[in-house]
Motif scaffolding. Structure first.
Motif, PDB file in Angstrom:
ATOM      1  N   SER A 291      -7.637   1.716 -24.213  1.00  0.00           N
ATOM      2  CA  SER A 291      -6.493   1.384 -23.367  1.00  0.00           C
ATOM      3  C   SER A 291      -6.307  -0.120 -23.258  1.00  0.00           C
ATOM      4  O   SER A 291      -7.249  -0.894 -23.479  1.00  0.00           O
ATOM      5  CB  SER A 291      -6.692   1.970 -21.972  1.00  0.00           C
ATOM      6  OG  SER A 291      -7.767   1.289 -21.322  1.00  0.00           O
ATOM      7  N   GLN A 293      -6.215  -1.685 -20.586  1.00  0.00           N
ATOM      8  CA  GLN A 293      -7.163  -2.109 -19.554  1.00  0.00           C
ATOM      9  C   GLN A 293      -8.540  -2.374 -20.158  1.00  0.00           C
ATOM     10  O   GLN A 293      -9.186  -3.380 -19.847  1.00  0.00           O
ATOM     11  CB  GLN A 293      -7.256  -1.049 -18.449  1.00  0.00           C
ATOM     12  CG  GLN A 293      -6.056  -0.955 -17.542  1.00  0.00           C
ATOM     13  CD  GLN A 293      -4.871  -0.253 -18.184  1.00  0.00           C
ATOM     14  OE1 GLN A 293      -5.006   0.397 -19.242  1.00  0.00           O
ATOM     15  NE2 GLN A 293      -3.713  -0.355 -17.566  1.00  0.00           N
ATOM     16  N   PRO A 306      -3.060   0.129 -13.992  1.00  0.00           N
ATOM     17  CA  PRO A 306      -2.808   1.336 -14.782  1.00  0.00           C
ATOM     18  C   PRO A 306      -1.606   2.121 -14.254  1.00  0.00           C
ATOM     19  O   PRO A 306      -1.290   2.069 -13.068  1.00  0.00           O
ATOM     20  CB  PRO A 306      -4.094   2.147 -14.608  1.00  0.00           C
ATOM     21  CG  PRO A 306      -4.644   1.710 -13.285  1.00  0.00           C
ATOM     22  CD  PRO A 306      -4.272   0.256 -13.153  1.00  0.00           C
ATOM     23  N   GLN A 453     -10.017  10.353 -16.617  1.00  0.00           N
ATOM     24  CA  GLN A 453     -10.430   8.964 -16.435  1.00  0.00           C
ATOM     25  C   GLN A 453     -11.946   8.837 -16.565  1.00  0.00           C
ATOM     26  O   GLN A 453     -12.454   7.906 -17.200  1.00  0.00           O
ATOM     27  CB  GLN A 453      -9.973   8.458 -15.065  1.00  0.00           C
ATOM     28  CG  GLN A 453     -10.391   7.027 -14.766  1.00  0.00           C
ATOM     29  CD  GLN A 453      -9.780   6.527 -13.484  1.00  0.00           C
ATOM     30  OE1 GLN A 453      -8.675   5.986 -13.469  1.00  0.00           O
ATOM     31  NE2 GLN A 453     -10.479   6.692 -12.371  1.00  0.00           N
ATOM     32  N   LEU A 458      -9.518   7.170 -19.692  1.00  0.00           N
ATOM     33  CA  LEU A 458      -8.070   6.983 -19.673  1.00  0.00           C
ATOM     34  C   LEU A 458      -7.718   6.409 -18.304  1.00  0.00           C
ATOM     35  O   LEU A 458      -7.931   7.076 -17.290  1.00  0.00           O
ATOM     36  CB  LEU A 458      -7.342   8.307 -19.895  1.00  0.00           C
ATOM     37  CG  LEU A 458      -7.653   9.051 -21.198  1.00  0.00           C
ATOM     38  CD1 LEU A 458      -6.841  10.330 -21.283  1.00  0.00           C
ATOM     39  CD2 LEU A 458      -7.392   8.169 -22.405  1.00  0.00           C
ATOM     40  N   HIS A 465      -2.152   6.237 -22.109  1.00  0.00           N
ATOM     41  CA  HIS A 465      -2.738   4.911 -21.823  1.00  0.00           C
ATOM     42  C   HIS A 465      -1.798   4.031 -21.001  1.00  0.00           C
ATOM     43  O   HIS A 465      -2.072   2.852 -20.812  1.00  0.00           O
ATOM     44  CB  HIS A 465      -3.107   4.168 -23.112  1.00  0.00           C
ATOM     45  CG  HIS A 465      -4.283   4.735 -23.833  1.00  0.00           C
ATOM     46  ND1 HIS A 465      -4.912   4.084 -24.863  1.00  0.00           N
ATOM     47  CD2 HIS A 465      -4.962   5.900 -23.670  1.00  0.00           C
ATOM     48  CE1 HIS A 465      -5.917   4.820 -25.314  1.00  0.00           C
ATOM     49  NE2 HIS A 465      -5.968   5.936 -24.601  1.00  0.00           N
ATOM     50  N   GLY A 466      -0.696   4.547 -20.532  1.00  0.00           N
ATOM     51  CA  GLY A 466       0.276   3.786 -19.764  1.00  0.00           C
ATOM     52  C   GLY A 466       1.662   4.318 -20.036  1.00  0.00           C
ATOM     53  O   GLY A 466       1.843   5.292 -20.771  1.00  0.00           O
ATOM     54  N   GLY A 504      -1.732   2.822 -26.259  1.00  0.00           N
ATOM     55  CA  GLY A 504      -1.032   1.797 -25.504  1.00  0.00           C
ATOM     56  C   GLY A 504      -0.215   0.847 -26.349  1.00  0.00           C
ATOM     57  O   GLY A 504       0.500   0.003 -25.819  1.00  0.00           O
TER      58      GLY A 504
END
Length: 526
Positions: A291, A293, A306, A453, A458, A465-466, A504
């Protein structure tokens, strides 16, 4: 043979996109090391036997294939097949106090009759046919661009070459197009569902996140068809891993990347393997199948907030398919496509409003399908002979925040109310059809966003992923700069030789391999 201290490419994360990137780069003659934190590769695109003592290999997280280009299957010589579904969807409802429903599929004439039976006329079917003719034309124009350098907005609009379609899908909230074209609440809801899979949004959300989700659901393969992976989703990732290994890529599991350092020309990846301590390898390029992040954390940057996921995934194994209250439809047809529950247009709006206010939906919307009707190979022969079937349920409008305070209790209550909505349309409770595992427990498991998660990292449990992005670059964006060729392919980071190859990326999301392909092309282009 020991690993070299430097590689042409190090790939962080062994999900399907990382495997695709590894295969492409290795086949191009690059030295490739892939590092995967878990004990096996595949990420969310895996098969497993979740029920003790039962030989049923389920696609545990992701479960259907639409966005995977045939180009990737051909380029990587993948031993992988999909099967089409003759029925697209069935949506049960009640009209005038009697059970009925809308069956889409089985040929144009049959679908037309189903619409007339539900709505009493031809108008809704004609609107349906015209609307999906429009999305089909968009699919044929847009899908081929996903494995090409990222087009600008004006370029993609010119390729679509339909001002009405562009406005409906790219500029105005999707609810506007739906309400202009359709009058029946159930038909409106069936159309809207493709905008809400894994996306927490209202039909009129001004951010257009629902439009972006809808677009990716209707352009796959240039047709929008959602197909069943033969052997389950693990068959796909297994085939990609085999292709990567055959080309010389080194796939290392149980290895967690902890840091990436880059000066834009060379990079160093530090990783930890069990209790052996940390090790650092050098690379010309680093491709991150994780991701945004996780990427930020690896680079020492501040992670972005997120976008939370909003789905409840339920896997079931049945002794038999349940009988339906609508006796005009064979359950083997109803469950072969997408079986919609509580997904009328107003029901979806109400569920969204309740969840946005912090409460689980009173009538949780969901959709269900039966993999084993199309592909029985995921079940042991004795289970097939005895009539066992799988069911995959995907619940909508269940954002991660709902589970934050008392996860297990909320999950169990939500599962109970979701199955109650299904039972309203069955002639027997679904609980009576569940198979037992080796310990006598019913074969059913539920996964919330917070489970995803925890298990798959995730962020917020978001399966994409967003928020998804439209598949174009803003025309003001530079196609170079510090990001190098990554910007041309929608995979750039602030380092020219560090590329994002996960969901992402621009044109990420879904089981497609597209970000992996595009990151590999960007690396090879350098």
């Amino acid at each position: 043979m020991s690993d070299p201290a430097a590689y042409d490419a190090v790939i962080v994360g062994g999900g399907h996109n990382g495997l695709v990137a590894a295969a492409y780069l290795a086949r191009a003659g690059c030295s490739v090391l892939l590092l995967e934190r878990l004990a096996g590769t595949g990420g969310a695109a895996v098969s497993s036997r979740p029920f003790p003592g039962v030989d049923a290999r389920l696609s545990r997280y992701s479960y259907l294939v639409s966005l995977l280009p045939k180009k990737i299957v051909r380029d990587l010589d993948l031993d992988f097949r999909v099967r089409t579904r003759t029925i697209s969807s069935y949506t049960p409802t009640e009209r005038a106090g009697r059970p009925t429903g809308l069956l889409v599929g089985g040929g144009e004439a049959r679908t037309r009759r189903a619409f007339a039976r539900l709505t009493g006329g031809e108008r809704e079917y004609d609107a349906w046919r015209d609307f999906y003719a429009m999305t089909g034309q968009v699919a044929r124009s847009v899908f081929p661009t996903l494995t090409e350098p990222l087009p600008g907005r004006a370029e993609l609009r010119a390729r679509v070459d339909d001002a009405t379609a562009w406005r409906a899908l790219f500029e105005e909230p999707l609810g506007t197009a739906i309400e202009e074209r359709f009058a029946d609440d159930l038909v409106r809801g069936v159309v809207l569902t493709d905008a809400l899979i894994g996306t927490f949004a209202d039909a009129h959300d001004p951010s257009l996140r629902q439009n972006r989700c809808f677009l990716y659901h209707v352009i796959g393969g240039g047709t929008g068809d959602w197909n069943v992976p033969v052997g389950g989703m693990g068959a796909l990732t297994g085939a990609i891993a085999d292709s990567a290994r055959a080309a010389g890529a080194r796939l290392r599991t149980g290895c967690e990347a902890t840091r990436i350092d880059s000066d834009g020309l060379r990079a160093a990846v530090t990783y930890r393997e069990g209790d052996r301590g940390e090790r650092t390898v050098d690379a010309r390029h680093v491709l991150v199948n994780a991701s945004p992040q996780a990427l930020a954390t690896l680079l020492g940057d501040e992670p972005p907030e997120p976008a939370e996921g909003a789905q409840l995934k339920v896997n079931m194994l049945l002794k038999r398919l349940p009988r339906l209250r609508d006796t005009s439809v064979d359950p083997r047809e109803a469950f072969a496509g997408t079986f919609h529950i509580a997904e009328g247009y107003e029901e979806l709006a109400t569920a969204y409003a309740q969840a946005a206010a912090g409460a689980p939906p009173a009538a949780p919307p969901c959709e269900i399908y039966c993999h084993s009707l199309t592909d029985p190979t995921i079940l042991a022969p004795d289970l097939v002979e005895d009539g066992y079937q799988t069911l995959t349920l995907f619940g909508l409008h269940t954002p991660a925040q709902l589970f934050a305070d008392d996860h297990d209790a909320v999950r169990d209550d939500l599962l109970k109310s979701t199955l109650a909505q299904l039972d309203k349309h069955l002639a027997e409770p679904i609980a009576d059809c569940l198979a037992p595992d080796a310990e006598g427990r019913p074969c059913i498991e539920a996964r919330t966003p917070l489970d995803l998660q925890r298990d798959l990292r995730l962020p917020g449990g978001n399966i994409f992923h967003g928020d998804l992005a439209f598949p174009y670059a803003e025309d003001t964006e530079a196609a170079g700069g510090a990001e190098g060729g990554g910007a041309r392919w929608g995979v750039a980071t602030r380092h020219a030789n560090v590329l994002l190859c996960g969901a992402g990326a621009v044109r990420g999301g879904g089981v497609s391999g597209i970000p992996g392909h595009n990151a590999a092309m960007a690396a090879l282009g350098e």
